[in-house]
Scaffold this motif. Structure first.
Motif, short mmCIF file in Angstrom:
data_model
loop_
_atom_site.label_atom_id
_atom_site.label_comp_id
_atom_site.label_asym_id
_atom_site.label_seq_id
_atom_site.Cartn_x
_atom_site.Cartn_y
_atom_site.Cartn_z
N ASP A 78 81.96 -22.33 -5.17
CA ASP A 78 82.81 -21.06 -5.31
C ASP A 78 84.53 -20.90 -5.16
O ASP A 78 85.47 -20.65 -5.88
N ASP A 79 84.75 -21.94 -4.21
CA ASP A 79 86.30 -22.01 -4.06
C ASP A 79 86.70 -23.00 -5.05
O ASP A 79 88.27 -22.69 -5.01
N VAL A 80 86.64 -23.99 -5.80
CA VAL A 80 86.25 -25.03 -6.62
C VAL A 80 86.95 -23.13 -7.75
O VAL A 80 88.11 -23.97 -8.40
N ILE A 81 85.71 -22.47 -8.27
CA ILE A 81 86.42 -21.89 -9.36
C ILE A 81 86.85 -21.22 -9.39
O ILE A 81 87.91 -20.34 -9.66
N ARG A 82 87.51 -20.10 -7.59
CA ARG A 82 88.63 -19.89 -7.08
C ARG A 82 90.06 -20.45 -7.71
O ARG A 82 91.02 -19.51 -8.05
N SER A 83 90.04 -21.95 -7.27
CA SER A 83 91.07 -23.08 -7.72
C SER A 83 91.14 -22.83 -8.85
O SER A 83 92.46 -22.96 -9.95
N ILE A 143 92.66 -19.41 -10.66
CA ILE A 143 94.19 -19.77 -11.02
C ILE A 143 94.64 -20.24 -11.50
O ILE A 143 96.01 -20.24 -12.31
N SER A 144 94.45 -21.56 -11.93
CA SER A 144 94.71 -23.48 -12.16
C SER A 144 95.12 -22.05 -14.06
O SER A 144 96.20 -22.37 -14.71
N GLN A 145 94.05 -21.82 -14.38
CA GLN A 145 94.09 -21.19 -15.88
C GLN A 145 94.54 -20.03 -15.46
O GLN A 145 96.01 -19.88 -16.71
N ARG A 146 95.10 -18.62 -14.99
CA ARG A 146 94.82 -17.44 -15.04
C ARG A 146 96.89 -17.55 -14.81
O ARG A 146 97.14 -16.60 -15.52
N ALA A 147 97.04 -18.21 -14.42
CA ALA A 147 98.55 -18.21 -13.67
C ALA A 147 99.57 -19.42 -13.83
O ALA A 147 100.10 -19.16 -14.03
N GLN A 164 77.89 -26.85 -16.01
CA GLN A 164 76.94 -24.88 -16.91
C GLN A 164 78.05 -24.05 -15.35
O GLN A 164 78.26 -23.02 -16.04
N ARG A 165 78.44 -24.94 -14.47
CA ARG A 165 78.50 -23.63 -13.71
C ARG A 165 80.22 -23.28 -14.11
O ARG A 165 80.72 -22.16 -14.10
N VAL A 166 81.09 -24.05 -14.57
CA VAL A 166 81.93 -23.77 -15.02
C VAL A 166 82.02 -22.91 -16.30
O VAL A 166 82.72 -22.12 -16.40
N ARG A 167 81.38 -24.23 -17.57
CA ARG A 167 81.16 -22.71 -18.89
C ARG A 167 80.81 -21.26 -18.46
O ARG A 167 81.12 -20.85 -19.06
N THR A 168 79.77 -21.05 -17.80
CA THR A 168 79.16 -19.66 -17.04
C THR A 168 80.21 -19.02 -16.79
O THR A 168 80.04 -17.93 -16.02
N SER A 169 80.66 -19.84 -15.82
CA SER A 169 81.86 -18.41 -14.55
C SER A 169 83.05 -17.50 -15.00
O SER A 169 83.19 -17.35 -16.64
N PRO A 170 82.32 -15.72 -15.01
CA PRO A 170 83.11 -15.25 -15.42
C PRO A 170 84.56 -15.35 -15.36
O PRO A 170 85.10 -13.99 -15.83
N PHE A 171 85.36 -15.99 -14.04
CA PHE A 171 86.66 -15.80 -13.79
C PHE A 171 87.32 -16.96 -14.49
O PHE A 171 88.68 -16.32 -14.34
N LEU A 172 86.94 -17.84 -15.19
CA LEU A 172 87.10 -18.40 -16.12
C LEU A 172 87.99 -18.37 -17.65
O LEU A 172 87.41 -17.33 -18.22
N LEU A 173 88.47 -18.38 -18.17
CA LEU A 173 88.61 -18.42 -19.71
C LEU A 173 88.39 -18.80 -20.32
O LEU A 173 88.56 -18.63 -21.77
#
Length: 187
Positions: free
Chosen positions: A88-93, A96-100, A154-163
């Motif tokens: 979850d913390d990697v998804i958080r980072s 931020i990396s992608q969106r901001a 798979q976790r990265v590809r399916t995360s709703p938080f990543l653009l």
């Protein structure tokens, strides 16, 4: 005392008015930073990585990611943890990396001979017995680096938080040869 192949130079005698640093590893690293800062000049870049890529990798000290990938200062965001697993913390980072900060690509790197292959989720129970409180986090141990890279992709590809999930690639770094081996996702 040195535990690495490249230990920081022994601190020199302090200049007039400076206190002598102690002999701890942290003291030596702070001294090395002082030397670095004396030759440092502001590169004039912002926090957005030039190559628009984020690299998620294991924290293992044998991986010099910038050298292994031919990266320079400012090229990428680097996110490291035990095992290089997508938590979850990697998804958080990554969010931020992608969106901001504009990254578009994600590279995941595990490696051979990883310590995460030699421990189990029982590590949490052992900690609980020792300190009287169970950690809220999962150990994320694994026995198959290739499969764990696939799971992380798979976790990265399916995360709703990543653009941006279309350019996600995973690799296993061989700590004896220095080569990356690409892991293809399950289709």
């Amino acid at each position: 005392m040195s535990t690495s192949a490249h230990s920081p130079a022994e601190p020199s005698a302090p200049a007039a008015g400076q206190a002598r640093t102690g002999g701890t590893v942290t003291d030596r690293l702070v001294e090395a930073n002082s030397q670095y800062a004396s030759e440092f000049s502001d590169p004039g870049m912002d926090a957005k990585p030039v190559l628009r890529v984020a690299v998620v990798a294991c924290m293992d000290a044998r991986l010099d990611l910038h050298k292994a990938l031919g990266l320079a200062l400012g090229d990428c965001h680097t996110i490291r943890n035990a095992g290089g697993v997508v938590t979850d913390d990697v998804i958080r980072s990554l969010s931020i990396s992608q969106r901001a900060l504009g990254t578009r690509s994600v590279i995941l790197i595990h490696h051979t001979n990883c310590g995460m292959e030699s421990i189990t989720e029982e590590f949490r129970q052992e900690l609980e017995m020792e300190v009287g409180q169970r950690p809220a986090w999962a150990v994320e141990a694994y026995s198959d680096a290739d499969q764990d890279v696939r799971q992380s992709m798979q976790r990265v590809r399916t995360s709703p938080f990543l653009l941006h999930t279309d350019d996600v690639r995973g690799f296993v770094f061989d700590v004896t040869s220095g080569l990356l081996r690409e892991i293809l996702p399950v289709s």
